[in-house]
Design a protein around this motif. Structure first.
Motif, PDB file in Angstrom:
ATOM      1  N   ALA A  34       0.840  -1.216   0.000  1.00  0.00           N
ATOM      2  CA  ALA A  34       0.000   0.000   0.000  1.00  0.00           C
ATOM      3  C   ALA A  34       0.866   1.255   0.000  1.00  0.00           C
ATOM      4  O   ALA A  34       0.600   2.206  -0.751  1.00  0.00           O
ATOM      5  N   ASP A  35       1.919   1.262   0.815  1.00  0.00           N
ATOM      6  CA  ASP A  35       2.823   2.414   0.857  1.00  0.00           C
ATOM      7  C   ASP A  35       3.561   2.587  -0.460  1.00  0.00           C
ATOM      8  O   ASP A  35       3.761   3.713  -0.935  1.00  0.00           O
ATOM      9  N   MET A  36       3.973   1.474  -1.067  1.00  0.00           N
ATOM     10  CA  MET A  36       4.661   1.552  -2.359  1.00  0.00           C
ATOM     11  C   MET A  36       3.736   2.105  -3.436  1.00  0.00           C
ATOM     12  O   MET A  36       4.147   2.921  -4.265  1.00  0.00           O
ATOM     13  N   ALA A  37       2.472   1.665  -3.438  1.00  0.00           N
ATOM     14  CA  ALA A  37       1.508   2.165  -4.432  1.00  0.00           C
ATOM     15  C   ALA A  37       1.312   3.671  -4.261  1.00  0.00           C
ATOM     16  O   ALA A  37       1.297   4.418  -5.244  1.00  0.00           O
ATOM     17  N   GLU A  38       1.201   4.124  -3.010  1.00  0.00           N
ATOM     18  CA  GLU A  38       1.025   5.562  -2.766  1.00  0.00           C
ATOM     19  C   GLU A  38       2.275   6.335  -3.184  1.00  0.00           C
ATOM     20  O   GLU A  38       2.188   7.409  -3.786  1.00  0.00           O
ATOM     21  N   THR A  39       3.439   5.781  -2.888  1.00  0.00           N
ATOM     22  CA  THR A  39       4.703   6.431  -3.255  1.00  0.00           C
ATOM     23  C   THR A  39       4.837   6.522  -4.766  1.00  0.00           C
ATOM     24  O   THR A  39       5.216   7.572  -5.299  1.00  0.00           O
ATOM     25  N   MET A  40       4.497   5.438  -5.471  1.00  0.00           N
ATOM     26  CA  MET A  40       4.579   5.428  -6.936  1.00  0.00           C
ATOM     27  C   MET A  40       3.642   6.476  -7.538  1.00  0.00           C
ATOM     28  O   MET A  40       4.036   7.228  -8.428  1.00  0.00           O
ATOM     29  N   ARG A  41       2.418   6.534  -7.046  1.00  0.00           N
ATOM     30  CA  ARG A  41       1.468   7.532  -7.552  1.00  0.00           C
ATOM     31  C   ARG A  41       1.980   8.950  -7.296  1.00  0.00           C
ATOM     32  O   ARG A  41       1.915   9.807  -8.177  1.00  0.00           O
ATOM     33  N   ASP A  42       2.478   9.189  -6.077  1.00  0.00           N
ATOM     34  CA  ASP A  42       2.978  10.510  -5.714  1.00  0.00           C
ATOM     35  C   ASP A  42       4.136  10.932  -6.616  1.00  0.00           C
ATOM     36  O   ASP A  42       4.244  12.094  -6.989  1.00  0.00           O
ATOM     37  N   ALA A  43       4.990   9.970  -6.984  1.00  0.00           N
ATOM     38  CA  ALA A  43       6.153  10.259  -7.834  1.00  0.00           C
ATOM     39  C   ALA A  43       5.797  10.235  -9.322  1.00  0.00           C
ATOM     40  O   ALA A  43       6.661  10.440 -10.164  1.00  0.00           O
ATOM     41  N   GLN A  44       4.530   9.965  -9.625  1.00  0.00           N
ATOM     42  CA  GLN A  44       4.036   9.887 -11.001  1.00  0.00           C
ATOM     43  C   GLN A  44       4.767   8.817 -11.806  1.00  0.00           C
ATOM     44  O   GLN A  44       5.079   9.002 -12.977  1.00  0.00           O
ATOM     45  N   GLY A  45       5.013   7.677 -11.147  1.00  0.00           N
ATOM     46  CA  GLY A  45       5.659   6.550 -11.808  1.00  0.00           C
ATOM     47  C   GLY A  45       4.650   5.545 -12.311  1.00  0.00           C
ATOM     48  O   GLY A  45       3.451   5.632 -12.009  1.00  0.00           O
ATOM     49  N   ILE A  46       5.149   4.565 -13.067  1.00  0.00           N
ATOM     50  CA  ILE A  46       4.286   3.473 -13.534  1.00  0.00           C
ATOM     51  C   ILE A  46       4.752   2.134 -12.971  1.00  0.00           C
ATOM     52  O   ILE A  46       4.145   1.107 -13.231  1.00  0.00           O
ATOM     53  N   GLY A  47       5.816   2.161 -12.198  1.00  0.00           N
ATOM     54  CA  GLY A  47       6.312   0.971 -11.526  1.00  0.00           C
ATOM     55  C   GLY A  47       7.250   1.364 -10.406  1.00  0.00           C
ATOM     56  O   GLY A  47       7.883   2.423 -10.458  1.00  0.00           O
ATOM     57  N   LEU A  48       7.319   0.521  -9.379  1.00  0.00           N
ATOM     58  CA  LEU A  48       8.215   0.769  -8.254  1.00  0.00           C
ATOM     59  C   LEU A  48       8.540  -0.571  -7.604  1.00  0.00           C
ATOM     60  O   LEU A  48       7.631  -1.309  -7.201  1.00  0.00           O
ATOM     61  N   ALA A  49       9.826  -0.874  -7.518  1.00  0.00           N
ATOM     62  CA  ALA A  49      10.286  -2.115  -6.893  1.00  0.00           C
ATOM     63  C   ALA A  49      10.691  -1.845  -5.450  1.00  0.00           C
ATOM     64  O   ALA A  49      11.164  -0.748  -5.117  1.00  0.00           O
ATOM     65  N   ALA A  50      10.533  -2.853  -4.596  1.00  0.00           N
ATOM     66  CA  ALA A  50      10.850  -2.688  -3.179  1.00  0.00           C
ATOM     67  C   ALA A  50      12.275  -2.188  -2.940  1.00  0.00           C
ATOM     68  O   ALA A  50      12.469  -1.326  -2.073  1.00  0.00           O
ATOM     69  N   PRO A  51      13.298  -2.671  -3.666  1.00  0.00           N
ATOM     70  CA  PRO A  51      14.631  -2.116  -3.428  1.00  0.00           C
ATOM     71  C   PRO A  51      14.710  -0.595  -3.644  1.00  0.00           C
ATOM     72  O   PRO A  51      15.550   0.065  -3.043  1.00  0.00           O
ATOM     73  N   GLN A  52      13.830  -0.069  -4.476  1.00  0.00           N
ATOM     74  CA  GLN A  52      13.842   1.370  -4.720  1.00  0.00           C
ATOM     75  C   GLN A  52      13.397   2.176  -3.500  1.00  0.00           C
ATOM     76  O   GLN A  52      13.625   3.378  -3.449  1.00  0.00           O
ATOM     77  N   ILE A  53      12.763   1.513  -2.547  1.00  0.00           N
ATOM     78  CA  ILE A  53      12.375   2.213  -1.319  1.00  0.00           C
ATOM     79  C   ILE A  53      13.135   1.606  -0.134  1.00  0.00           C
ATOM     80  O   ILE A  53      12.639   1.567   0.985  1.00  0.00           O
TER      81      ILE A  53
END
Length: 168
Positions: A34-53
Motif C-alpha cells: 500500500a505504501d509503495m503504491a502511494e509512493t509510486m502515484r505521488d512520484a508519477q511513476g508506472i512501476g516501483l520495486a521494493a529495493p527502490q524504497i
C-alpha cells in the motif's frame, strides 16, 4: 499509508539481488504494498520495486492498465519469442534522465499477487517493458546497465527539447 523515500542511483540497495518474500500474506507486506503504491502515484511513476524504497525484497507494484495498481511478489519472467524493441525508459531512482533500452517485446510472468494468490500471464509492449524493468531492480540491475548506445541517454528536458527542435 505513507510516502516512502526513493533510493537513487549510487545507493547499494539498488545493486544487490533482493531476497524472496517469505510470507506474502503478512500484514507488514500488505502495508508495504500500500505504501509503495502511494509512493509510486505521488512520484508519477508506472512501476516501483521494493529495493527502490530501501527494502531488499522481491516485489514490485505497477500500473498495468495505466490506472489500476497491481503487485507482483517473487516474480519469474521469461521472454516469449525472439522479437525485441528499443524504447525510452526512465526510472524513479534516476530522476530527470531517460535512456533507450532494447528488451524482449513479449514476456510471460508468474508470481503472487498482493493477496498472496498465484498469478500468471503474458504481457507485451509497455506492460512487458515495465515488468522487465521492475524485475531487473530485484536482480540489482538498473536500465543503464542494459543500454547499448549512450548517445541515446540524457536529461528528459534536453531530449524533449531536441525532439521538438527536430519536429520543426
Amino acid at each position: 499509508m505513507a510516502i516512502l523515500k526513493i533510493a537513487r542511483m549510487g545507493h547499494p540497495v539498488l545493486l544487490r539481488e533482493a531476497d524472496p518474500v517469505p510470507d506474502p500474506t503478512a500484514p507488514e507486506i500488505r502495508r508495504l504494498i500500500a505504501d509503495m503504491a502511494e509512493t509510486m502515484r505521488d512520484a508519477q511513476g508506472i512501476g516501483l520495486a521494493a529495493p527502490q524504497i530501501h527494502v531488499p525484497l522481491r516485489l514490485f507494484v505497477w500500473r498495468g492498465d495505466g490506472s489500476t495498481v497491481s503487485a507482483l511478489i517473487n516474480p519469474e519472467v521469461e521472454p516469449l519469442g525472439d522479437e525485441v524493441e528499443a524504447a525510452w525508459e526512465g526510472c524513479l531512482s534516476i530522476p530527470g534522465m531517460r535512456g533507450c533500452v532494447t528488451r524482449p517485446r513479449r514476456v510471460r510472468y508468474r508470481g503472487l499477487d498482493g493477496e498472496g494468490r498465484p498469478v500468471e500471464g503474458e504481457a507485451e509492449g509497455m506492460a512487458a517493458r515495465v515488468i522487465q524493468h521492475e524485475t531487473d531492480h530485484l536482480d540489482g540491475v538498473l536500465y543503464l546497465m542494459r543500454m547499448e548506445d549512450f548517445a541515446l541517454f540524457g536529461f528528459t528536458e534536453e531530449l524533449a527539447r531536441a525532439a521538438a527542435d527536430q519536429a520543426r
